[in-house]
Design a protein around this motif. Structure first.
Motif, PDB file in Angstrom:
ATOM      1  N   SER B 209      36.029  45.964  45.046  1.00 48.01           N
ATOM      2  CA  SER B 209      35.411  45.070  44.060  1.00 48.01           C
ATOM      3  C   SER B 209      36.456  44.489  43.114  1.00 48.01           C
ATOM      4  O   SER B 209      37.342  45.195  42.643  1.00 48.01           O
ATOM      5  CB  SER B 209      34.382  45.861  43.250  1.00 48.01           C
ATOM      6  OG  SER B 209      34.060  45.191  42.051  1.00 48.01           O
ATOM      7  N   SER B 210      36.328  43.201  42.817  1.00 56.18           N
ATOM      8  CA  SER B 210      37.225  42.604  41.824  1.00 56.18           C
ATOM      9  C   SER B 210      36.604  42.681  40.432  1.00 56.18           C
ATOM     10  O   SER B 210      37.260  42.426  39.432  1.00 56.18           O
ATOM     11  CB  SER B 210      37.528  41.152  42.200  1.00 56.18           C
ATOM     12  OG  SER B 210      36.315  40.457  42.402  1.00 56.18           O
ATOM     13  N   LEU B 211      35.329  43.041  40.359  1.00 56.21           N
ATOM     14  CA  LEU B 211      34.633  43.116  39.073  1.00 56.21           C
ATOM     15  C   LEU B 211      34.825  44.476  38.397  1.00 56.21           C
ATOM     16  O   LEU B 211      34.923  44.561  37.161  1.00 56.21           O
ATOM     17  CB  LEU B 211      33.130  42.861  39.310  1.00 56.21           C
ATOM     18  CG  LEU B 211      32.191  42.935  38.115  1.00 56.21           C
ATOM     19  CD1 LEU B 211      32.496  41.807  37.122  1.00 56.21           C
ATOM     20  CD2 LEU B 211      30.735  42.829  38.571  1.00 56.21           C
ATOM     21  N   SER B 214      37.366  45.474  35.339  1.00 61.97           N
ATOM     22  CA  SER B 214      37.108  44.972  33.985  1.00 61.97           C
ATOM     23  C   SER B 214      36.019  45.771  33.275  1.00 61.97           C
ATOM     24  O   SER B 214      35.826  45.617  32.064  1.00 61.97           O
ATOM     25  CB  SER B 214      36.715  43.493  34.047  1.00 61.97           C
ATOM     26  OG  SER B 214      35.549  43.355  34.830  1.00 61.97           O
ATOM     27  N   ALA B 262      28.681  44.009  44.240  1.00 62.26           N
ATOM     28  CA  ALA B 262      29.686  43.458  43.317  1.00 62.26           C
ATOM     29  C   ALA B 262      30.567  44.550  42.719  1.00 62.26           C
ATOM     30  O   ALA B 262      31.761  44.354  42.527  1.00 62.26           O
ATOM     31  CB  ALA B 262      28.986  42.685  42.202  1.00 62.26           C
TER      32      ALA B 262
END
Lengths: 153, 303
Positions: B209-211, B214, B262
């Protein structure tokens, strides 16, 4: 008759679905499961993972994808294959050679000169949140060289 | 009305044959697309090292995987049967055969040391449809017959699909309470799972996941997410007795699966495609949708 059939099919299917959770210990199988994923307490963010690493001529390491490391597209099944390979007999060497053979056949991995099978420990929250991607510990199981690649025509 | 009669009226509502038939078409076409799209992957299991065989379910008794040619033939046959299932061709035979063949193929793919939980509900839905008269309408079998009237025989399989679709969520919620207690809603466990799952994927050479990165420093987010997911799971059976909860629950659970994709890069295709949730809606209304209206008329959806 129709009512009895509906009741029998419905009860059989639903009872079968509930049954894995009622056994002691609960049973995870397919297609019947107690759905244990993400349920165990995980107070520690430390992760131990057995993986296959590609090493380039400069000594840099990167994880090899499941199709190379285990001949399987499913990432979790590749993990189990690697775990078994380093734990069982005849040990990690044959599997390492198998992976190195697949590396040699893949042009996208032309810079990889050696394969390492290792179990690494990562501090996962720091890894993601602060980009601290170096392992906090690593145990090397086996290292093998990638065989000579056939010359390009 | 006696309790038994009320229970019977609830579990066997007189619903239109087109609703059940539409579900057969949707679930069957999902099978066609899934099997065709994953054909190279499914066939690759025939080349797996037999030493890695760890059988589960109906294949538990097998000491070795199916012979490669037998397995490849079975995969091909399952794809053919998926067409027969979707189009309702000789359904009394093809329906149960598809359910049986799919069970063996999916069990085979789960018998390599790690059980995936992505196809469980799909197979149970196929089984419920195969055991019912879901080809009495909108099917090749029904072309020459008189239109079927709404009847309890078309209602209970849909109720069964709904119940079978909610049970895994309930069981997952119960497992969380049994294994973690209320500590799960603190959020740390869920945050650690998200971090753990993503790093594991990266270190096994797979996309993550790139989310998630953060959100690692936002413990409140994971606490809220844990409460939300536990409420969805434990409250799932309520949709069986409170129809007005079905749409909000379906939208929430679909959102939950998109959130899992996500945050953890874990995809449950049957749920993400919304096919898993079609049984909670009046599926026959699909044929009133503009682009499908002509096809629905030809199939007899408006008779």
């Amino acid at each position: 008759m129709e009512r009895a059939y509906a009741a029998a099919v419905s009860l059989a299917l639903l009872a079968a679905m509930v049954s894995p959770a009622l056994r002691d210990p609960p049973v995870d199988s397919f297609p019947l499961s107690d759905y244990p994923m993400f349920s165990l307490g995980r107070p520690s963010p430390l992760l131990d993972v057995t993986h296959a690493l590609g090493v380039d001529a400069g000594g840099a390491r990167r994880p090899l994808p499941p199709l190379i490391s285990a001949g399987n597209r499913e990432v979790l099944q590749s993990m189990m294959t690697l775990r078994r390979a380093v734990q069982g007999t005849p040990g990690a060497a044959p599997h390492c050679a198998e992976v190195a053979g697949r590396v040699a056949a893949d042009p996208a991995l032309a810079d990889v000169v050696a394969v390492e099978l290792a179990t690494s420990r990562f501090a996962t929250v720091r890894y993601l949140a602060h980009d601290e991607t170096a392992p906090v510990g690593r145990r090397l199981h086996h290292r093998c060289a990638v065989p000579l690649r056939p010359e390009a025509p | 009305m006696s309790l038994g009669a009320r229970l019977d009226a609830w579990w066997r509502p007189a619903w239109p044959a087109e609703r059940l038939a539409t579900l057969r078409i949707i679930v069957g076409l999902y099978g066609v697309v899934w099997l065709a799209g994953r054909l190279p992957h499914l066939l690759s299991y025939a080349r797996n090292d037999a030493a890695r065989w760890a059988p589960v379910g109906v294949l538990s008794a097998l000491e070795a995987p199916l012979a490669p040619d037998l397995y490849r033939t079975l995969v091909a046959l399952t794809l053919v049967l998926a067409f027969a299932f979707a189009f309702g061709w000789r359904f009394r035979v093809s329906g149960p055969l598809f359910a049986a063949a799919l069970l063996v193929v999916l069990t085979h793919t789960n018998s390599w040391g790690k059980i995936l939980h992505t196809e469980n509900v799909w197979w149970v839905h196929v089984a419920a449809l195969a055991a019912s008269r879901s080809a009495d309408a909108l099917s090749l079998d029904a072309r020459r017959g008189a239109p079927a009237s709404p009847a309890p025989r078309y209602g209970w399989p849909v109720m069964l699909m709904m119940a079978a679709g909610t049970l895994p969520y309930l069981l997952a919620g119960v497992a969380k309470l049994r294994n973690s207690g209320l500590a799960f809603v603190g959020g740390a466990t869920l945050r650690n799972y998200v971090a753990f799952g993503n790093v594991r994927k990266i270190e096994l050479g797979s996309p993550a996941s790139s989310l998630a990165p953060s959100l690692m420093d936002a413990p409140g987010f994971f606490s809220a997410l844990a409460v939300f997911s536990l409420a969805l799971e434990l409250g799932a059976p309520l949709v069986l007795v409170l129809p007005r909860l079905r749409r909000p629950w379906v939208l929430s659970v679909a959102g939950f699966h998109w959130g899992v994709l996500a945050l953890m890069a874990i995809g449950f295709p049957y749920q993400l495609s919304f096919v898993a949730f079609a049984c909670y809606l009046e599926a026959e209304r699909l044929w009133r949708w503009g682009p499908l209206r002509g096809l629905g008329t030809r199939l007899g959806a408006d008779e």
